[in-house]
Design a protein around this motif. Sequence first.
Motif, PDB file in Angstrom:
ATOM      1  N   ILE A   1       0.305  -1.630  -0.289  1.00  0.00           N
ATOM      2  CA  ILE A   1      -0.094  -0.082  -0.167  1.00  0.00           C
ATOM      3  C   ILE A   1       1.077   1.511   0.236  1.00  0.00           C
ATOM      4  CG2 ILE A   1      -1.857   1.518   1.266  1.00  0.00           C
ATOM      5  CD1 ILE A   1      -2.397  -1.345   2.156  1.00  0.00           C
ATOM      6  N   ALA A   2       2.075   1.101   0.921  1.00  0.00           N
ATOM      7  CA  ALA A   2       3.011   2.610   0.708  1.00  0.00           C
ATOM      8  C   ALA A   2       3.082   3.070  -0.345  1.00  0.00           C
ATOM      9  CB  ALA A   2       3.877   2.385   2.201  1.00  0.00           C
ATOM     10  N   GLN A   3       3.254   1.868  -1.610  1.00  0.00           N
ATOM     11  CA  GLN A   3       4.411   1.912  -2.664  1.00  0.00           C
ATOM     12  C   GLN A   3       3.252   2.642  -3.585  1.00  0.00           C
ATOM     13  OE1 GLN A   3       5.235  -1.440  -4.852  1.00  0.00           O
ATOM     14  NE2 GLN A   3       6.191  -0.660  -6.339  1.00  0.00           N
ATOM     15  N   ILE A   4       1.798   1.847  -3.205  1.00  0.00           N
ATOM     16  CA  ILE A   4       0.688   3.010  -4.337  1.00  0.00           C
ATOM     17  C   ILE A   4       0.456   3.839  -4.146  1.00  0.00           C
ATOM     18  CG2 ILE A   4      -1.540   2.474  -4.127  1.00  0.00           C
ATOM     19  CD1 ILE A   4      -1.755  -0.126  -4.394  1.00  0.00           C
ATOM     20  N   GLN A   5       0.838   4.701  -2.600  1.00  0.00           N
ATOM     21  CA  GLN A   5       0.362   6.237  -2.211  1.00  0.00           C
ATOM     22  C   GLN A   5       1.494   6.629  -2.578  1.00  0.00           C
ATOM     23  OE1 GLN A   5      -2.180   5.152   1.892  1.00  0.00           O
ATOM     24  NE2 GLN A   5       0.321   4.813   2.417  1.00  0.00           N
TER      25      GLN A   5
ATOM     26  N   LEU B   1      -7.112   5.442  -4.676  1.00  0.00           N
ATOM     27  CA  LEU B   1      -6.260   5.030  -3.770  1.00  0.00           C
ATOM     28  C   LEU B   1      -7.225   3.548  -3.495  1.00  0.00           C
ATOM     29  CD1 LEU B   1      -4.084   4.492  -2.188  1.00  0.00           C
ATOM     30  CD2 LEU B   1      -4.858   5.855  -0.538  1.00  0.00           C
ATOM     31  N   ALA B   2      -8.516   3.280  -2.456  1.00  0.00           N
ATOM     32  CA  ALA B   2      -9.331   2.657  -2.193  1.00  0.00           C
ATOM     33  C   ALA B   2      -9.185   1.612  -3.364  1.00  0.00           C
ATOM     34  CB  ALA B   2     -10.532   2.764  -2.128  1.00  0.00           C
TER      35      ALA B   2
ATOM     36  N   GLU C   1       3.079   6.498  -5.100  1.00  0.00           N
ATOM     37  CA  GLU C   1       2.877   6.709  -7.223  1.00  0.00           C
ATOM     38  C   GLU C   1       1.924   7.798  -7.199  1.00  0.00           C
ATOM     39  OE1 GLU C   1       1.943   2.544  -9.053  1.00  0.00           O
ATOM     40  OE2 GLU C   1       3.388   1.806  -8.023  1.00  0.00           O
ATOM     41  N   LEU C   2       0.800   7.454  -6.188  1.00  0.00           N
ATOM     42  CA  LEU C   2      -0.033   8.237  -6.259  1.00  0.00           C
ATOM     43  C   LEU C   2      -0.005   9.553  -5.550  1.00  0.00           C
ATOM     44  CD1 LEU C   2      -3.798   5.591  -5.908  1.00  0.00           C
ATOM     45  CD2 LEU C   2      -3.182   6.581  -8.072  1.00  0.00           C
TER      46      LEU C   2
END
Length: 103
Positions: free
Chosen positions: A49-53, A89-90, A55-56
């Motif tokens: 999730i940290a990686q996705i956050q 994000l969800a 990126e976004l």
Amino acid sequence: MTAQLEPLSFKEIEDRLAELPGWSVEGGMLRRGYAFHGHFPAAAMVIHIAQIQEELGHHADLTLGYNRLAVSVNTHSIGGRITHLDFGLAHRIEAIAPGHGAR
């Protein structure tokens, strides 16, 4: 983030929640809990999730327990309201967490 960022209406939030089973709105935040078979899978999910956050450029509050992870998000830059960024994000989180039961 865009200059035109607006909070979603109650109806928009309700409609978008229908696309995200297990997610709800509580205390002005979009929330979901996940249960895992042990601590390592829960902790690994935090890293994903940290990686996705990153990126976004949009971040949730993550609360890690032994075999549980709670996700809470809203958009701080517009006063802690729920926006399309939170639902984006969800959806990304759901894409990497299939099959985990909501708690």
